[in-house]
Scaffold this motif. Structure first.
Motif, PDB file in Angstrom:
ATOM      1  N   SER A  84      36.808  32.264  52.186  1.00 13.25           N
ATOM      2  CA  SER A  84      37.850  31.359  50.989  1.00 13.25           C
ATOM      3  C   SER A  84      39.318  32.216  51.734  1.00 13.25           C
ATOM      4  O   SER A  84      39.163  33.560  52.438  1.00 13.25           O
ATOM      5  CB  SER A  84      37.632  32.061  49.788  1.00 13.25           C
ATOM      6  N   PHE A  85      40.142  31.562  51.380  1.00 18.40           N
ATOM      7  CA  PHE A  85      41.627  32.112  51.839  1.00 18.40           C
ATOM      8  C   PHE A  85      42.707  32.087  51.050  1.00 18.40           C
ATOM      9  O   PHE A  85      42.495  31.203  49.901  1.00 18.40           O
ATOM     10  CB  PHE A  85      42.027  31.766  53.180  1.00 18.40           C
ATOM     11  N   HIS A  98      45.149  36.410  52.837  1.00 22.64           N
ATOM     12  CA  HIS A  98      44.180  36.998  52.747  1.00 22.64           C
ATOM     13  C   HIS A  98      42.892  36.387  52.770  1.00 22.64           C
ATOM     14  O   HIS A  98      42.688  35.252  52.339  1.00 22.64           O
ATOM     15  CB  HIS A  98      44.116  37.278  51.028  1.00 22.64           C
ATOM     16  N   LEU A  99      42.050  37.087  53.600  1.00 27.13           N
ATOM     17  CA  LEU A  99      40.660  36.295  53.614  1.00 27.13           C
ATOM     18  C   LEU A  99      39.519  36.919  52.837  1.00 27.13           C
ATOM     19  O   LEU A  99      39.714  38.149  52.833  1.00 27.13           O
ATOM     20  CB  LEU A  99      40.138  36.388  55.099  1.00 27.13           C
ATOM     21  N   ALA A 432      39.733  40.618  41.757  1.00 26.09           N
ATOM     22  CA  ALA A 432      39.781  42.053  41.330  1.00 26.09           C
ATOM     23  C   ALA A 432      38.658  42.095  40.003  1.00 26.09           C
ATOM     24  O   ALA A 432      38.149  43.212  39.873  1.00 26.09           O
ATOM     25  CB  ALA A 432      41.345  42.336  40.950  1.00 26.09           C
ATOM     26  N   VAL A 433      38.777  41.218  39.073  1.00 24.07           N
ATOM     27  CA  VAL A 433      37.683  41.200  38.173  1.00 24.07           C
ATOM     28  C   VAL A 433      36.311  41.153  38.480  1.00 24.07           C
ATOM     29  O   VAL A 433      35.598  41.857  38.056  1.00 24.07           O
ATOM     30  CB  VAL A 433      38.156  40.219  36.958  1.00 24.07           C
ATOM     31  N   ALA A 434      36.125  40.173  39.330  1.00 20.44           N
ATOM     32  CA  ALA A 434      34.999  39.934  40.162  1.00 20.44           C
ATOM     33  C   ALA A 434      34.410  41.403  40.485  1.00 20.44           C
ATOM     34  O   ALA A 434      33.222  41.903  40.314  1.00 20.44           O
ATOM     35  CB  ALA A 434      34.771  38.985  40.919  1.00 20.44           C
ATOM     36  N   ILE A 446      33.629  41.933  47.100  1.00 28.46           N
ATOM     37  CA  ILE A 446      34.037  40.910  47.884  1.00 28.46           C
ATOM     38  C   ILE A 446      34.882  41.466  48.951  1.00 28.46           C
ATOM     39  O   ILE A 446      35.898  42.349  48.532  1.00 28.46           O
ATOM     40  CB  ILE A 446      34.839  39.975  47.042  1.00 28.46           C
ATOM     41  N   VAL A 447      34.590  41.210  50.141  1.00 24.56           N
ATOM     42  CA  VAL A 447      35.510  41.931  51.219  1.00 24.56           C
ATOM     43  C   VAL A 447      36.878  41.175  51.454  1.00 24.56           C
ATOM     44  O   VAL A 447      36.581  40.004  51.728  1.00 24.56           O
ATOM     45  CB  VAL A 447      34.963  42.120  52.466  1.00 24.56           C
ATOM     46  N   ARG A 448      37.936  41.728  51.178  1.00 19.73           N
ATOM     47  CA  ARG A 448      39.199  41.293  51.422  1.00 19.73           C
ATOM     48  C   ARG A 448      39.597  41.808  52.878  1.00 19.73           C
ATOM     49  O   ARG A 448      40.005  42.982  52.903  1.00 19.73           O
ATOM     50  CB  ARG A 448      40.299  41.548  50.227  1.00 19.73           C
ATOM     51  N   THR A 449      40.428  40.855  53.496  1.00 20.23           N
ATOM     52  CA  THR A 449      40.875  41.198  55.038  1.00 20.23           C
ATOM     53  C   THR A 449      42.313  40.422  55.071  1.00 20.23           C
ATOM     54  O   THR A 449      42.537  39.086  54.459  1.00 20.23           O
ATOM     55  CB  THR A 449      40.244  40.561  56.211  1.00 20.23           C
ATOM     56  N   THR A 450      43.267  41.214  55.047  1.00 22.13           N
ATOM     57  CA  THR A 450      44.968  41.088  54.878  1.00 22.13           C
ATOM     58  C   THR A 450      45.306  40.834  56.368  1.00 22.13           C
ATOM     59  O   THR A 450      45.183  41.729  57.114  1.00 22.13           O
ATOM     60  CB  THR A 450      45.570  41.793  53.910  1.00 22.13           C
TER      61      THR A 450
END
Length: 464
Positions: A84-85, A98-99, A432-434, A446-450
């Motif tokens: 997702s993005f 944001h990935l 963020a809630v998840a 959940i891994v976020r890559t910016t």
């Protein structure tokens, strides 16, 4: 090929998204978001129109196809199924991308939003844990006639190659079940391999007409148990196993006694049922609808009935939501929580209401209530959820989850959870809630890559 975490991989798609969403991107908090997977994508691009007098051609949207394939190629190289993005694109071309990699604890959701959160590793919803009930005294149907079945099959499909006893025994050992006599007779006549017909399509067609279904090869027989019918938590948790006293087939997800041996040509599986319902017969034939998550319908009382007598006993499916086990409280169905309250209630879904938000007090203490889903803004007091001590699945809007999280009142009985999102809300606060919910169970976040980059000035639209 640049990697999935390389801004260059995304540039062609980001330029298309900028051109197609200029107005929404320019608004406060403007962003575009979507999901791309190996099997497809959900991306906010405007539909393309064909040239006058022509149908839409691939070349009319080649830039979109190329942009998607660039990302999907990088996904394949990374060994990932999807990503997702969220992109925030300024008028100058400066872009923050944001990935979002859901990881092993989150099922795929709708678009960029996370799907169900698996709080307990390996957990499955209650209907997927249910086995068949014993039915003392269940016997084969009176119509079973193995001699007539074999004679009829040999007449209708001459020249068929049958399985030898060792092959049948090997199949029984592989499945861990003894095949019923009728099924053994069928495979002694024909083992169901296409290559046995040597390209003779008319012979293969005769075999289909003789059986009334497409026969699986003997080595492809399988037990249609619950794991063979996977379903996302969000949908599976709202199902219920219900078998009325007059049912011929148990309302299960699957059973160790459902032996799938064929297909109706439309994706629905045909199985022999060794664990029938209260009014059924051992060895009856059932059809497992590929569009349904639970249950099966009676097709014939026996294989003899289907083949020799050409008798089918298709019966209408009983709707689960017509039983006390599942209740939809909304403006059209069940009018109130009080009306839904019943000792057998397992699943409560609170939808859009005409009146004021509702209290959950009437269902507090119900012994079987395990699933609650509530449309955002429909609960008068989300903290009443703490009184529902048997919940294994809970789906709420982000604001209601915020109330539970801030109060430390998230039910610890949960095995999975979901966040209902309405409208085009920014995905990052939802993520963020998840992550907060996942952290309560020490599950992977959940891994976020910016990524940041510059798309440069936007090219003027043709004809502008």
């Amino acid at each position: 090929m640049p990697s999935i975490h390389d801004f260059a991989t995304w540039q062609p798609l980001l330029r298309l998204l900028r051109a197609g969403n200029a107005e929404s991107l320019a608004a406060p908090g403007g962003h575009v978001a979507g999901r791309i997977g190996l099997g497809g994508w959900s991306v906010p691009l405007p539909p393309r129109r064909p040239r006058p007098g022509q149908a839409l051609q691939v070349e009319d949207m080649q830039d979109e196809v190329d942009a998607m394939e660039r990302v999907r190629g990088a996904l394949a190289d990374a060994g990932a199924d999807g990503i997702s993005f969220v992109a925030e694109i300024r008028p100058t071309g400066r872009t923050v991308l944001h990935l979002l990699d859901a990881g092993p604890a989150v099922e795929a959701g709708m678009g960029p939003y996370p799907g169900s959160l698996i709080l307990v590793e390996g957990s499955v919803p209650e209907p997927w844990r249910r086995g068949p009930d014993p039915v003392p005294g269940a016997v084969p149907a009176p119509s079973v006639d193995t001699a007539a079945l074999e004679r009829t099959l040999r007449e209708r499909i001459p020249g068929a190659v049958g399985a030898i006893e060792a092959e049948i025994a090997a199949t029984e050992a592989r499945l861990g079940v003894t095949l019923p006599d009728e099924l053994k007779v069928l495979y002694r006549v024909t083992r169901g391999r296409r290559q046995d017909w040597g390209g003779d399509h008319s012979a293969a067609e005769r075999a289909y007409e003789a059986l009334g279904c497409e026969l699986y090869p003997l080595e492809a027989l399988y037990v249609a148990d619950a794991p063979s019918r996977p379903c996302p938590w969000r949908f599976a948790a709202t199902a219920a196993v219900v078998t009325p006293p007059d049912a011929a087939v148990q309302g299960l997800v699957g059973s160790p006694g459902w032996i799938a041996f064929g297909d109706n040509g439309g994706g629905d599986r045909i199985a022999v049922d060794l664990t029938p319902g209260p009014r059924g017969h051992v060895g009856q034939l059932i059809m497992i609808d590929h569009e349904q998550n639970i249950g099966a319908v009676l097709l014939a009382d026996s294989l003899t009935d289907l083949v020799v007598n050409r008798r089918r006993r298709r019966r209408s499916r009983r709707r689960i939501d017509e039983t006390p086990a599942v209740a939809d409280v909304n403006a059209r169905d069940v009018p109130s929580i009080q009306a839904a309250a019943h000792p057998e209630l397992e699943v409560l879904r609170v939808g859009v209401l005409d009146g004021e938000p509702v209290s959950l007090a009437p269902v507090a203490g119900l012994p079987r209530l395990r699933t609650l889903t509530a449309h955002p803004g429909t609960l008068a007091d989300p903290l009443e959820i703490a009184k529902l001590t048997g919940l294994e699945f809970l789906e709420l809007g982000p604001e209601d989850w915020r109330v539970l999280l801030d109060a430390g009142a998230v039910p610890r009985s949960l095995s999975a959870a979901a966040i209902e999102v309405r409208g085009g809300r920014h995905p990052l606060p939802i993520v963020a809630v998840a992550d907060e919910l996942l952290a309560l169970w020490d599950r992977p976040p959940i891994v976020r890559t910016t990524l940041e980059g510059d798309l440069g000035p936007q090219e003027p639209q043709a004809g502008a």
